[in-house]
Design a protein around this motif. Structure first.
Motif, PDB file in Angstrom:
ATOM      1  N   TYR A  94       0.844  -1.192   0.000  1.00 44.54           N
ATOM      2  CA  TYR A  94       0.000   0.000   0.000  1.00 44.54           C
ATOM      3  C   TYR A  94       0.885   1.250   0.000  1.00 44.54           C
ATOM      4  CZ  TYR A  94      -4.181  -2.744   0.709  1.00 44.54           C
ATOM      5  OH  TYR A  94      -5.231  -3.614   0.523  1.00 44.54           O
ATOM      6  N   TYR A  95       0.567   2.150  -0.915  1.00 41.20           N
ATOM      7  CA  TYR A  95       1.326   3.382  -1.074  1.00 41.20           C
ATOM      8  C   TYR A  95       0.419   4.589  -0.834  1.00 41.20           C
ATOM      9  CZ  TYR A  95       4.424   0.320  -3.795  1.00 41.20           C
ATOM     10  OH  TYR A  95       5.244  -0.704  -4.223  1.00 41.20           O
ATOM     11  N   CYS A  96       0.943   5.605  -0.181  1.00 39.73           N
ATOM     12  CA  CYS A  96       0.225   6.870  -0.161  1.00 39.73           C
ATOM     13  C   CYS A  96       0.895   7.813  -1.156  1.00 39.73           C
ATOM     14  CB  CYS A  96       0.162   7.491   1.230  1.00 39.73           C
ATOM     15  SG  CYS A  96       1.701   8.167   1.839  1.00 39.73           S
ATOM     16  N   ALA A  97       0.122   8.745  -1.646  1.00 45.46           N
ATOM     17  CA  ALA A  97       0.590   9.670  -2.660  1.00 45.46           C
ATOM     18  C   ALA A  97      -0.053  11.032  -2.438  1.00 45.46           C
ATOM     19  CB  ALA A  97       0.249   9.141  -4.054  1.00 45.46           C
ATOM     20  N   ALA A  98       0.657  12.072  -2.867  1.00 44.50           N
ATOM     21  CA  ALA A  98       0.184  13.447  -2.695  1.00 44.50           C
ATOM     22  C   ALA A  98       0.088  14.134  -4.048  1.00 44.50           C
ATOM     23  CB  ALA A  98       1.129  14.222  -1.778  1.00 44.50           C
ATOM     24  N   ASP A  99      -1.014  14.812  -4.237  1.00 50.04           N
ATOM     25  CA  ASP A  99      -1.276  15.594  -5.449  1.00 50.04           C
ATOM     26  C   ASP A  99      -1.235  17.066  -5.050  1.00 50.04           C
ATOM     27  OD1 ASP A  99      -4.238  15.843  -7.627  1.00 50.04           O
ATOM     28  OD2 ASP A  99      -2.360  16.974  -7.567  1.00 50.04           O
ATOM     29  N   ARG A 100      -0.251  17.791  -5.533  1.00 59.79           N
ATOM     30  CA  ARG A 100      -0.067  19.184  -5.113  1.00 59.79           C
ATOM     31  C   ARG A 100      -0.869  20.180  -5.957  1.00 59.79           C
ATOM     32  NH1 ARG A 100       6.150  20.078  -7.273  1.00 59.79           N
ATOM     33  NH2 ARG A 100       5.694  19.786  -9.484  1.00 59.79           N
ATOM     34  N   SER A 101      -1.610  19.686  -6.927  1.00 52.67           N
ATOM     35  CA  SER A 101      -2.403  20.595  -7.747  1.00 52.67           C
ATOM     36  C   SER A 101      -3.616  21.058  -6.953  1.00 52.67           C
ATOM     37  CB  SER A 101      -2.864  19.897  -9.021  1.00 52.67           C
ATOM     38  OG  SER A 101      -3.926  19.010  -8.749  1.00 52.67           O
ATOM     39  N   SER A 102      -4.367  21.949  -7.531  1.00 52.34           N
ATOM     40  CA  SER A 102      -5.570  22.450  -6.879  1.00 52.34           C
ATOM     41  C   SER A 102      -6.812  21.703  -7.354  1.00 52.34           C
ATOM     42  CB  SER A 102      -5.725  23.945  -7.148  1.00 52.34           C
ATOM     43  OG  SER A 102      -5.722  24.181  -8.541  1.00 52.34           O
ATOM     44  N   ARG A 103      -6.595  20.469  -7.771  1.00 55.67           N
ATOM     45  CA  ARG A 103      -7.711  19.632  -8.213  1.00 55.67           C
ATOM     46  C   ARG A 103      -8.777  19.557  -7.126  1.00 55.67           C
ATOM     47  NH1 ARG A 103      -5.660  16.754 -11.992  1.00 55.67           N
ATOM     48  NH2 ARG A 103      -3.796  16.403 -10.731  1.00 55.67           N
ATOM     49  N   PHE A 104     -10.037  19.642  -7.524  1.00 55.86           N
ATOM     50  CA  PHE A 104     -11.105  19.690  -6.523  1.00 55.86           C
ATOM     51  C   PHE A 104     -11.688  18.324  -6.230  1.00 55.86           C
ATOM     52  CE2 PHE A 104     -12.953  20.455 -10.676  1.00 55.86           C
ATOM     53  CZ  PHE A 104     -14.046  19.611 -10.703  1.00 55.86           C
ATOM     54  N   TYR A 105     -11.048  17.280  -6.786  1.00 57.29           N
ATOM     55  CA  TYR A 105     -11.501  15.930  -6.497  1.00 57.29           C
ATOM     56  C   TYR A 105     -10.256  15.045  -6.427  1.00 57.29           C
ATOM     57  CZ  TYR A 105     -10.418  15.178 -11.397  1.00 57.29           C
ATOM     58  OH  TYR A 105      -9.761  15.110 -12.586  1.00 57.29           O
ATOM     59  N   PRO A 106     -10.309  13.913  -5.746  1.00 54.09           N
ATOM     60  CA  PRO A 106      -9.157  13.019  -5.692  1.00 54.09           C
ATOM     61  C   PRO A 106      -9.075  12.165  -6.958  1.00 54.09           C
ATOM     62  CG  PRO A 106     -10.862  12.285  -4.157  1.00 54.09           C
ATOM     63  CD  PRO A 106     -11.392  13.475  -4.842  1.00 54.09           C
ATOM     64  N   SER A 107      -7.988  12.353  -7.711  1.00 54.84           N
ATOM     65  CA  SER A 107      -7.847  11.628  -8.960  1.00 54.84           C
ATOM     66  C   SER A 107      -7.595  10.139  -8.698  1.00 54.84           C
ATOM     67  CB  SER A 107      -6.684  12.201  -9.762  1.00 54.84           C
ATOM     68  OG  SER A 107      -6.452  11.419 -10.916  1.00 54.84           O
ATOM     69  N   ARG A 108      -8.074   9.315  -9.603  1.00 56.88           N
ATOM     70  CA  ARG A 108      -7.820   7.874  -9.560  1.00 56.88           C
ATOM     71  C   ARG A 108      -6.589   7.507 -10.388  1.00 56.88           C
ATOM     72  NH1 ARG A 108     -12.696   5.110  -7.935  1.00 56.88           N
ATOM     73  NH2 ARG A 108     -14.395   6.600  -7.652  1.00 56.88           N
ATOM     74  N   LEU A 109      -5.990   8.504 -11.039  1.00 56.06           N
ATOM     75  CA  LEU A 109      -4.851   8.270 -11.923  1.00 56.06           C
ATOM     76  C   LEU A 109      -3.535   8.484 -11.186  1.00 56.06           C
ATOM     77  CD1 LEU A 109      -6.134  10.127 -15.105  1.00 56.06           C
ATOM     78  CD2 LEU A 109      -6.288   7.688 -14.567  1.00 56.06           C
ATOM     79  N   GLN A 110      -2.661   7.488 -11.270  1.00 56.51           N
ATOM     80  CA  GLN A 110      -1.365   7.586 -10.595  1.00 56.51           C
ATOM     81  C   GLN A 110      -0.539   8.752 -11.138  1.00 56.51           C
ATOM     82  OE1 GLN A 110       0.721   3.750 -10.165  1.00 56.51           O
ATOM     83  NE2 GLN A 110      -1.093   2.819 -11.083  1.00 56.51           N
ATOM     84  N   SER A 111      -0.700   9.016 -12.427  1.00 58.29           N
ATOM     85  CA  SER A 111       0.115  10.038 -13.077  1.00 58.29           C
ATOM     86  C   SER A 111      -0.172  11.440 -12.553  1.00 58.29           C
ATOM     87  CB  SER A 111      -0.122  10.007 -14.592  1.00 58.29           C
ATOM     88  OG  SER A 111      -1.490  10.234 -14.882  1.00 58.29           O
TER      89      SER A 111
END
Length: 126
Positions: A94-111
């Motif tokens: 299990y990995y945690c990941a952080a998205d630093r963009s201002s996306r307003f929803y949690p993406s399902r895409l690893q990229s």
């Protein structure tokens, strides 16, 4: 540089529970969307759960919905994954990941995630 460190993995019997934690440092955790992904043996890494910075929007993979709960504590720079009713097929790193963009929803895409932890092994036995 943002660092993510997962903990809480281990060996558990089917039907049991585990709580994973991911501690962040070096960035503005409170503004990041966070995700949990997993890689089962012989399979591709896949999305498990995601949470926006304000915890307002949460997504789950169908395979974990109703059994896993993602949450975060911005004061502690930590995101959690409570896993209940564990099944053999939940065995994975299990990995945690952080998205630093201002996306307003949690993406399902690893990229779309910028930072990753090293992973923690969860093994579910029969």
């Amino acid at each position: 540089q943002v660092q993510l460190v997962e903990s809480g993995g281990g060996l558990v019997q089917a039907g049991g529970s585990l709580r994973l934690a991911c501690a962040a440092s070096g960035g503005t955790f409170s503004r990041y969307t966070m995700g949990w992904f997993r890689r089962a043996p012989g399979k591709e890494r896949e999305f498990a759960a995601g949470i926006t910075w304000h915890s307002g929007i949460i997504y789950y993979a169908d395979s974990v919905k109703g059994r896993f709960t993602i949450s975060r504590d911005n004061a502690k720079n930590t995101v959690y994954l409570q896993m209940n009713s564990l099944k053999l097929e939940d065995t994975a790193v299990y990995y945690c990941a952080a998205d630093r963009s201002s996306r307003f929803y949690p993406s399902r895409l690893q990229s779309e995630y910028d930072y990753w932890g090293q992973g923690t092994q969860v093994t579910v036995s029969s």
